[in-house]
Design a protein around this motif. Structure first.
Motif, mmCIF file in Angstrom:
data_model
loop_
_atom_site.group_PDB
_atom_site.id
_atom_site.type_symbol
_atom_site.label_atom_id
_atom_site.label_comp_id
_atom_site.label_asym_id
_atom_site.label_seq_id
_atom_site.Cartn_x
_atom_site.Cartn_y
_atom_site.Cartn_z
ATOM 1 N N ASP A 191 -9.921 -0.844 -8.026
ATOM 2 C CA ASP A 191 -9.786 0.256 -7.071
ATOM 3 C C ASP A 191 -11.158 0.871 -6.856
ATOM 4 O OD1 ASP A 191 -6.987 0.287 -6.524
ATOM 5 O OD2 ASP A 191 -6.655 1.077 -8.532
ATOM 6 N N LEU A 220 -6.235 -4.272 0.736
ATOM 7 C CA LEU A 220 -6.364 -5.015 -0.510
ATOM 8 C C LEU A 220 -7.100 -6.298 -0.163
ATOM 9 C CD1 LEU A 220 -5.695 -5.437 -3.516
ATOM 10 C CD2 LEU A 220 -3.537 -6.472 -2.799
ATOM 11 N N LEU A 250 0.826 -1.195 0.000
ATOM 12 C CA LEU A 250 0.000 0.000 0.000
ATOM 13 C C LEU A 250 0.864 1.249 0.000
ATOM 14 C CD1 LEU A 250 -2.610 -1.121 2.643
ATOM 15 C CD2 LEU A 250 -2.968 -0.956 0.200
ATOM 16 N N VAL A 279 -7.296 -6.274 -10.166
ATOM 17 C CA VAL A 279 -7.518 -5.479 -8.959
ATOM 18 C C VAL A 279 -8.430 -4.324 -9.317
ATOM 19 C CG1 VAL A 279 -6.461 -4.029 -7.192
ATOM 20 C CG2 VAL A 279 -5.314 -6.116 -7.946
ATOM 21 N N SER A 282 -9.282 -7.581 -5.112
ATOM 22 C CA SER A 282 -8.442 -8.370 -6.001
ATOM 23 C C SER A 282 -9.067 -9.733 -6.254
ATOM 24 C CB SER A 282 -7.049 -8.545 -5.381
ATOM 25 O OG SER A 282 -6.273 -9.451 -6.141
ATOM 26 N N ARG A 324 -9.206 -1.730 -2.084
ATOM 27 C CA ARG A 324 -9.083 -2.331 -3.410
ATOM 28 C C ARG A 324 -9.512 -3.788 -3.319
ATOM 29 N NH1 ARG A 324 -3.317 -1.776 -5.619
ATOM 30 N NH2 ARG A 324 -2.711 -2.236 -3.471
#
Length: 546
Positions: free
Chosen positions: A347, A32, A4, A345, A280, A278
């Motif tokens: 955002d 994440l 990060l 990923v 993933s 985020r």
């Protein structure tokens, strides 16, 4: 595990600038999130004086402190984190601005309730005084041993009676007014109690720290006074997410709108508030190593007696179920999910907050796919035709599997699960039955009294009719599919004839599956007759149903 970008988020300054033990609060700031689990980072802006100190940081989701990576401003030397079962926290010491305001609201509501209770107590005292006055005046008016004596001058009797009556009336009015005021003050207490309960619920929903919490201690050596961000990064299994969809088919425009959402869940006591998140598609906890290989010698053993043949319980269906249970199932993967070395990923543009329910649905974005529409009929299995949309994923990204709701021209037609659709991959989705296209299927052999199933003769002839009826006032095009019998054994002869030749044979490489493209006028129907002839050796039986 550094993943990060560090951002300075001032949450709580050290409680004592030059103390050996510095209590501070570091909330989850960035994350994440994987399908299961997450990498999270807590951060705090701190002013550290020169010297050796111990940072005390409450963490209600603490699992293994050995997995926590700690970073500090330049020049600060940091020791590994150590777990502390309970950290003492002065009341309100680690409140955020929202928690402090909510705590103040609770205290204000408590003070208001106490003031209302005090007002009621004063009113009760007033009522008791007035009731004492009434009792005294009543005793005076009764006369006798406890009453008033006759005045020596009879002329004063009228004056005494008037005074006694006026005073009794005055006290009575005051007592009644006090009782009415008391009812209002009781209602005020109930209202203040409700306000206090609401304030306490709002305060607890913020999950403030109590007077103690589990956490970690971190020994730091600070060469010179420094200000900067301290960050804690670690893995947690308390987070998970999956996509969800609303599929909206516009039949007029032949367009499929895919509304994507993210269903995010967070379990545990830690607060997830205004977190830069985020999402993933990676799977960090999947198996890392290949299977082991062991020697595999060949051995011989006595022959095993053959298993008895399964009894026929109810005809061909039961026998087919038994054989299917023993045979290996071969499944062709049309769109296998490839996770090794491939992840996406997302955002999320806004900070994410999870409320008391522990889950939240986040609107994401919309995708559009141009589709072709088909009225598909399978008359042997269904009672109506169904609308099917077919298209290519031209969005430039894979559409992940997840739960979906299906809408056709604004109407909800059902729910299901959307499969994985790779970028550029073909897809087809069904959008419900078409009631104006009922299907026709009839075994004409039954009308002739020849059922012909599981017979001992070596020949059978069947006549089947199938088709589609259009009950609407507009012409329709329908693609009709039918699986016809075929033989894989040399001793079984199968002959199939149709009143109308099929337009496609072995559809999608499925042997014996035929397709007809039918144009059906309004109020009309289209029928196809199939004749099937089968022959086999006399010592065998037929296992087939039309």
């Amino acid at each position: 595990m550094r993943f990060l970008t560090t951002t300075a988020l001032t949450l709580c300054l050290p409680s004592t600038a030059f103390a050996d033990d510095i209590l501070m609060r570091a909330d989850i700031a960035e994350a994440l999130v994987f399908a299961q689990g997450a990498e999270v980072a807590r951060s705090v802006m701190a002013d550290l004086p020169a010297g050796r100190h111990t940072l005390l940081i409450p963490m209600r989701d603490l699992t293994d402190p050995d997995l926590i990576e700690v970073t500090a401003p330049g020049g600060v030397r940091v020791a590994p984190a150590q777990q502390i079962p309970q950290i003492a926290i002065p009341e309100g010491e680690l409140d955020t601005e929202a928690e402090a305001a909510s705590r103040d609201a609770v205290e204000t509501a408590e003070d208001a309730l106490q003031a209302a209770q005090d007002a009621l107590a004063r009113r009760d005292a007033e009522i008791r005084g007035l009731e004492t006055q009434i009792a005294y005046l009543t005793a005076l008016s009764r006369g006798g041993d406890d009453g008033a004596e006759m005045p020596p001058d009879p002329a004063r009797l009228t004056e005494i009676l008037a005074t006694l009556g006026e005073e009794t009336a005055r006290v009575g009015r005051a007592l009644q007014a006090a009782r009415e005021a008391r009812r209002e003050e009781e209602e005020a207490i109930e209202a203040r109690a409700r306000e206090l309960a609401e304030a306490e619920r709002a305060f607890q929903s913020l999950k403030p720290f109590g007077t103690e919490a589990p956490g970690i201690s971190i020994a730091v050596d600070v060469p010179d006074d420094v200000s900067g961000v301290i960050e804690l990064a670690y893995l947690t299994d308390g987070a998970s997410w999956n996509p969800a969809y609303a599929l909206r088919l516009d039949t007029g425009a032949a367009r499929l709108d895919i509304e994507r959402s993210i269903r995010f869940s967070w379990r545990g006591e830690a607060v997830w508030r205004d977190v830069d998140t985020r999402f993933s598609t990676a799977i960090p906890n999947r198996r890392r190593a290949p299977s082991g290989v062991m020697p595999d010698p060949a051995r011989i053993m006595p022959p095993v007696p053959p298993a008895p043949e399964p009894a026929l319980r109810g005809g061909a269906a039961d026998l087919m179920e038994s054989e299917a249970a023993m045979a290996p199932v071969m499944v062709e993967e049309v769109a296998p999910i490839v996770s090794e070395g491939l992840s996406v990923v997302y955002d999320y543009t806004a900070p994410v907050t999870v409320g008391p329910t522990g889950s939240v649905t986040l609107p994401f974005d919309d995708l559009v796919i141009e589709v072709e529409l088909e009225n598909r009929a399978v008359p042997r299995r269904d009672s109506t035709a169904y609308l099917v949309a077919m298209g290519e994923n031209t969005t430039g990204e894979a559409i992940l599997p997840g739960p979906a709701r299906f809408f056709r021209d604004g109407d909800l037609v059902g729910a299901g699960h959307l499969p994985m659709i790779p970028a550029g991959g073909e897809t087809e989705m069904a959008f419900g039955p078409l009631d104006h296209l009922p299907l026709i299927w009839q075994d004409l052999s039954l009308d002739e009294g020849d059922r012909g199933v599981f017979v001992s003769e070596n020949a059978q002839r069947r006549r089947i009719v199938f088709g589609v009826e259009n009950t609407s006032d507009e012409a329709e095009s329908v693609r009709l599919l039918y699986a016809t019998p075929f033989a894989e054994q040399e001793d079984l002869d199968v002959s199939v004839e149709f009143s109308r030749a099929p337009d496609e044979r072995d559809v999608d490489d499925l042997r014996g599956v035929y397709a007809w493209n039918l144009d059906i006028a309004a109020g009309a129907e289209n029928r196809i007759e199939m004749t099937v002839e089968l022959s086999w050796p006399e010592d065998m039986v037929l296992d087939w149903q039309p």
